[in-house]
Design an enzyme around this catalytic site. Sequence first.
Site, PDB file in Angstrom:
ATOM      1  N   ARG A 107       0.835  -1.195   0.000  1.00 50.34           N
ATOM      2  CA  ARG A 107       0.000   0.000   0.000  1.00 50.34           C
ATOM      3  C   ARG A 107       0.870   1.245   0.000  1.00 50.34           C
ATOM      4  O   ARG A 107       1.696   1.428   0.888  1.00 50.34           O
ATOM      5  CB  ARG A 107      -0.905  -0.005   1.247  1.00 50.34           C
ATOM      6  N   THR A 111      -0.647   7.663  -1.436  1.00 48.75           N
ATOM      7  CA  THR A 111      -1.931   7.570  -2.152  1.00 48.75           C
ATOM      8  C   THR A 111      -2.886   6.589  -1.470  1.00 48.75           C
ATOM      9  O   THR A 111      -4.081   6.584  -1.757  1.00 48.75           O
ATOM     10  CB  THR A 111      -1.712   7.084  -3.597  1.00 48.75           C
ATOM     11  N   ASP A 203      -5.685 -10.493  11.798  1.00 48.68           N
ATOM     12  CA  ASP A 203      -4.782 -10.374  10.645  1.00 48.68           C
ATOM     13  C   ASP A 203      -4.384 -11.780  10.194  1.00 48.68           C
ATOM     14  O   ASP A 203      -3.618 -12.470  10.870  1.00 48.68           O
ATOM     15  CB  ASP A 203      -3.541  -9.556  11.029  1.00 48.68           C
ATOM     16  N   ASP A 206      -0.529 -12.488   9.803  1.00 52.13           N
ATOM     17  CA  ASP A 206       0.158 -12.636  11.088  1.00 52.13           C
ATOM     18  C   ASP A 206      -0.195 -13.958  11.760  1.00 52.13           C
ATOM     19  O   ASP A 206       0.666 -14.635  12.327  1.00 52.13           O
ATOM     20  CB  ASP A 206      -0.192 -11.475  12.030  1.00 52.13           C
TER      21      ASP A 206
HETATM   22  N1  URA Z   1      -6.793  -8.403   6.347  1.00 47.39           N
HETATM   23  C1  URA Z   1      -6.765  -9.285   7.373  1.00 47.39           C
HETATM   24  O1  URA Z   1      -5.836 -10.082   7.486  1.00 47.39           O
HETATM   25  N2  URA Z   1      -7.770  -9.268   8.258  1.00 47.39           N
HETATM   26  C2  URA Z   1      -8.816  -8.415   8.169  1.00 47.39           C
HETATM   27  O2  URA Z   1      -9.709  -8.452   9.016  1.00 47.39           O
HETATM   28  C3  URA Z   1      -8.817  -7.492   7.090  1.00 47.39           C
HETATM   29  C4  URA Z   1      -7.806  -7.519   6.186  1.00 47.39           C
END
Ligand code: URA
Length: 212
Positions: A107, A111, A203, A206
């Site tokens: 990302r 922007t 996530d 992770d």
């Molecule tokens: N990416 C993720 O890993 N979890 C989310 O809840 C949103 C985007």
Amino acid sequence: MSRLGKFEVLDHPLIQHKLTIIRDKNCGTREFREVVNEIAELMAYEVSRDMPLEDVQVETPITVTTKKSLAGKKVVIVPILRAGLGMVDGILELIPAAKVGHVGMYRDEETLKPVEYFVKMPENMESREIFVVDPMLATGGSAIMAVDALKKRGAVAIKFVCLVAAPEGVKALRTAHPDIDIFAAALDDHLNENGYIVPGLGDAGDRLFGTK
Ligand code: URA
């Protein structure tokens, strides 16, 4: 004109059960990784339901007969780096001859738009079935860009496969690419102010790789 893609939630009881296991914040890396692959494998069974077949002759111990066999070029699994990698092995269990392409995006801090930094695909993308995989369809930004990258390379038959989708992401992806099919194991409630899916599973990258 190209066909209108569909959005389908694959809510088989085994998929729902396994998804609940990985939603639990106490599910550790090893189990999370295993169960993500198990769900991906189960989803692949449905996602591949309309794969084309052709007639082939086969000689059984009794006689010669004409039966069905998969037609066309090998399927391509395209994980969106990095969390998409967590779904590849599960799909390969079911479709071991599939090829694997990769697409990576980051990302841009200014922007806030995703920027492509790595794309590596097999040849003849225009004549292959392609499964783009990413566990989470949140804003849809990465998914849209991954599909853009594939279409730029000639891909036509694209399916997007995720575990958890947010309504915002489904809407954005369907608006940008109405021709592709989208499959999710669950459609959750919404995105929070940090862009996480609620209730979601946190996530995914992770949790798959044990990072923070
Ligand atoms: N990416 C993720 O890993 N979890 C989310 O809840 C949103 C985007």
